[in-house]
Motif scaffolding. Sequence first.
Motif, PDB file in Angstrom:
ATOM      1  N   ALA A  59       0.835  -1.206   0.000  1.00 23.04           N
ATOM      2  CA  ALA A  59       0.000   0.000   0.000  1.00 23.04           C
ATOM      3  C   ALA A  59       0.869   1.255   0.000  1.00 23.04           C
ATOM      4  CB  ALA A  59      -0.936  -0.008   1.207  1.00 23.04           C
ATOM      5  N   TYR A 118       2.170   1.829  -3.441  1.00 29.43           N
ATOM      6  CA  TYR A 118       1.098   2.384  -4.272  1.00 29.43           C
ATOM      7  C   TYR A 118       0.922   3.876  -4.027  1.00 29.43           C
ATOM      8  CZ  TYR A 118      -3.564   3.504  -5.925  1.00 29.43           C
ATOM      9  OH  TYR A 118      -4.618   4.106  -6.544  1.00 29.43           O
ATOM     10  N   LYS A 136       1.580   6.787  -6.773  1.00 26.11           N
ATOM     11  CA  LYS A 136       0.341   7.359  -7.305  1.00 26.11           C
ATOM     12  C   LYS A 136       0.534   8.840  -7.599  1.00 26.11           C
ATOM     13  CE  LYS A 136      -4.219   7.433  -7.831  1.00 26.11           C
ATOM     14  NZ  LYS A 136      -4.694   7.197  -9.142  1.00 26.11           N
TER      15      LYS A 136
END
Length: 123
Positions: free
Chosen positions: A114, A117, A121
């Motif tokens: 996570a 990510y 992002k």
Amino acid sequence: MKALSTVVLLTISNLFMTFAWYGHLEFKKISWLQGLGLVGVILVSWGLAFFEYVFQVPANRIGFEENGGPFNLFQLKVIQEFISLSVFTLCAVYVFKTDKLGWNHFVGFGLLIAAVYVIFKKW
């Protein structure tokens, strides 16, 4: 290709790092290393750490966006940390055989994914 080269070099670097930082804990299993004192252990670890840098420095230079690579500094660091923990886990479980993976490790790795990510992002 630069992204793959960066990841491969960082993986090799982290193998050396893991053995430099934690390999000495296994010296008792290697007869010719058993008698090393703390200074000897430090010197062996420094020797291994040299090779860590031989691979890490080019990985970061190749991967850094200001050198034509695909990653910014935050991305390089997160990639390195993810690889570091992955390599360490594999070594702890399969090479050093000191620990077993539990549910908490998998939750932690999920949180690391996570984090990767979120860092990658584009908001």
